[in-house]
Design a protein around this motif. Structure first.
Motif, PDB file in Angstrom:
ATOM      1  N   UNK A 128      47.799  84.734  66.230  1.00 58.51           N
ATOM      2  CA  UNK A 128      46.513  85.297  65.822  1.00 58.51           C
ATOM      3  C   UNK A 128      45.890  86.029  67.011  1.00 58.51           C
ATOM      4  N   UNK A 129      45.478  87.281  66.807  1.00 59.11           N
ATOM      5  CA  UNK A 129      44.852  88.073  67.856  1.00 59.11           C
ATOM      6  C   UNK A 129      43.359  88.207  67.595  1.00 59.11           C
ATOM      7  N   UNK A 130      42.570  88.137  68.676  1.00 62.44           N
ATOM      8  CA  UNK A 130      41.130  88.325  68.594  1.00 62.44           C
ATOM      9  C   UNK A 130      40.785  89.608  69.335  1.00 62.44           C
ATOM     10  N   UNK A 131      40.149  90.543  68.648  1.00 60.67           N
ATOM     11  CA  UNK A 131      39.797  91.816  69.240  1.00 60.67           C
ATOM     12  C   UNK A 131      38.298  92.053  69.176  1.00 60.67           C
ATOM     13  N   UNK A 132      37.793  92.770  70.189  1.00 60.53           N
ATOM     14  CA  UNK A 132      36.416  93.274  70.128  1.00 60.53           C
ATOM     15  C   UNK A 132      36.496  94.790  70.013  1.00 60.53           C
ATOM     16  N   UNK A 190      37.439  83.086  67.714  1.00 56.33           N
ATOM     17  CA  UNK A 190      36.488  84.198  67.831  1.00 56.33           C
ATOM     18  C   UNK A 190      35.314  83.802  68.716  1.00 56.33           C
ATOM     19  N   UNK A 191      34.776  82.592  68.502  1.00 52.93           N
ATOM     20  CA  UNK A 191      33.635  82.155  69.300  1.00 52.93           C
ATOM     21  C   UNK A 191      34.010  82.024  70.770  1.00 52.93           C
ATOM     22  N   UNK A 192      35.228  81.594  71.049  1.00 50.77           N
ATOM     23  CA  UNK A 192      35.675  81.496  72.433  1.00 50.77           C
ATOM     24  C   UNK A 192      35.726  82.877  73.091  1.00 50.77           C
TER      25      UNK A 192
END
Length: 384
Positions: free
Chosen positions: A1-5, A121-123
C-alpha cells in the motif's frame, strides 16, 4: 500500500474526489452541493489550497483525507463559522498564525475500514506536519470515531455540537506533545522519536495545556464504574407501559451494559444546547444517563415531551441513517452514552443473544412511541 500527498490537479486527487462521492454523497447521502453527478466526483474550493492524501492499493485509491495550512489560506474565510467557533480558532490564529493545519474529507472504502489504511495515512500526515513546522492539527469527527482518533493522539478540548450532519465533536492534535503520545501509546510517537523531539516541552504544548488543560475531560469521557452503576440501576427499574418508560437496558446485567457501551463515549451537553435537530443525517443513538432532554416535534405542532434517565433518542437513525425529523434539546445539563450502528453490527456477530435483547427493548420503545405519535396526530386532526 502506497501513501501519497498530491495537489488537487493531480490524477490521484481526481480519484480521491470520486472516492469522496462514493462514500459521502452516494453512501451517506450528504454533501449534495458539492457533487458533480456527471463525473461522480465531490470536491470544493478548499481543495485548491489542500494537500490531498491518498492510500493506493493495487492501483486503486482506497482512502483519502486532506489537510490545509493556515499559512496557505485564510482560515477565517475557508473554514465554516460554526466549525471555527467550535475549534476556538481565533485564539490559535492570534498566537500561532502560521503553524496551524486542519484535516477534513476523510473517506475510505467500506471493505478497508478497520485496516491499516487510515493509520498509514495519519502517520504520513503527522510526518509532514513535523517537517512543515505545524504545531496544531484540527479536525471534527462523529462521536463513534472518537476512540479511533484518540488512539492516534487527538484530544477533545471543546464541546460536541449539532451540525447539519449530526452530533459532531471538535478534536485537536498537539503535534509535539510527546508526553501525551507516549502515555496513550500512539503510533505517531515514532515520528517524534525519529527526529529526537521527545525531550523538554515545546512552547505550543505549554500554551495549549495552560489554555485548555482543564477542559480536556470536561466534554467527553470514558465509561466508569459510577456511570455503569447508573445505567445498571436504570435497567433494574420497574417496567411501565407509559411512553418512554422502558429502558434500553431493561433486565440487563452489568456485563451486558458494558458490552453494549464499551466502545462508545460519554458526552456532557450543557442546558439549552441542541443534541439532534431536524434535517441532520447520521446513524447514532444516545442514551440519557443523567439529566432531561426535550423532544420537540413538527415545530411545536405536536406536543413536546421530556426524556429522562434511561430513555433513548436517535434510534431511528441508528437503523436507517435517514434525515432526522425531530429536535432534541438539553433541558438541564445532560450526560449521554452513545451507541453506533457499527457497534450494533459488531454485537450482532459476537453477542447475538445480547443483540436480540437489545433490539427487543428498542422495538418496545419504538412501539410505545408510535402509539403516542398516533394519539397525538389524532388529537391534532380532531382539533382542526
Amino acid at each position: 500500500m502506497n501513501i501519497l500527498r498530491c495537489k488537487s490537479t493531480d490524477e490521484a486527487a481526481q480519484q480521491a474526489f470520486r472516492l469522496r462521492y462514493k462514500v459521502f454523497a452516494a453512501e451517506r447521502g450528504y454533501g449534495a452541493e458539492e457533487k458533480d453527478h456527471e463525473f461522480s466526483s465531490s470536491r470544493d474550493i478548499v481543495d485548491d489550497y489542500a494537500h490531498i492524501y491518498v492510500a493506493i492499493k493495487d492501483g486503486e485509491v482506497i482512502a483519502t483525507v486532506r489537510t490545509i495550512y493556515s499559512r496557505d489560506c485564510d482560515f477565517r474565510k475557508v473554514i465554516p463559522g460554526e466549525v471555527a467557533e467550535a475549534w476556538k480558532i481565533e485564539a490559535f490564529l492570534e498566537t500561532f498564525p502560521d503553524a496551524l493545519a486542519a484535516a477534513s474529507q476523510f473517506a475510505i472504502l467500506p471493505q478497508y475500514r478497520g485496516s491499516l489504511a487510515a493509520a498509514l495515512i495519519m502517520s504520513k500526515i503527522y510526518s509532514d506536519l513535523l517537517d512543515d513546522d505545524i504545531d496544531f492539527l484540527f479536525s471534527i469527527c462523529s462521536t463513534y470515531l472518537i476512540e479511533f482518533y484518540s488512539h492516534i493522539g487527538f484530544q477533545v478540548y471543546s464541546p460536541t455540537y449539532a451540525d447539519d450532519v449530526g452530533f459532531t465533536t471538535p478534536i485537536i492534535s498537539v503535534v509535539r506533545d510527546w508526553r501525551h503520545l507516549e502515555a496513550i501509546k500512539s503510533p505517531t510517537l515514532k515520528q517524534l522519536a525519529k527526529r529526537k523531539l521527545c525531550t523538554g516541552e515545546h512552547p505550543s504544548v505549554a500554551w495549549f495545556h495552560d489554555t485548555y488543560g482543564d477542559k480536556l475531560n470536561a466534554f467527553v469521557s470514558d465509561h466508569t464504574e459510577v456511570t455503569l452503576n447508573k445505567m445498571l440501576a436504570l435497567g433494574a427499574s420497574p417496567e411501565t407501559s407509559d411512553y418512554g418508560q422502558v429502558s434500553i437496558f431493561q433486565s440487563m446485567s452489568a456485563e451486558d451494559i458494558t458490552d453494549i457501551t464499551a466502545a462508545g463515549k460519554l458526552f456532557n451537553v450543557a442546558a439549552g444546547q441542541h443534541i439532534l435537530q431536524t434535517m441532520q443525517q447520521d446513524d447514532e443513538m444516545y442514551v440519557v444517563v443523567e439529566g432531561e432532554v426535550l423532544e420537540r416535534r413538527l415545530d411545536g405542532e405536536l406536543p413536546s415531551f421530556r426524556l429522562s434517565q434511561g430513555q433513548v433518542l436517535g434510534e431511528v437513525g441508528l437503523f436507517t441513517g435517514t434525515i432526522r425529523s425531530t429536535d432534541f434539546i438539553a433541558v438541564t445539563d445532560v450526560q449521554l452514552a452513545s451507541i453506533s450502528r457499527q457497534r450494533l453490527e459488531r454485537l450482532m456477530k459476537t453477542k447475538p443473544e445480547l443483540s436480540c435483547r437489545l433490539l427487543f427493548n428498542l422495538a418496545r420503545i419504538q412501539s410505545l412511541k408510535l402509539i403516542r405519535a398516533n394519539q397525538d396526530m389524532l388529537a391534532l386532526y380532531l382539533n382542526l
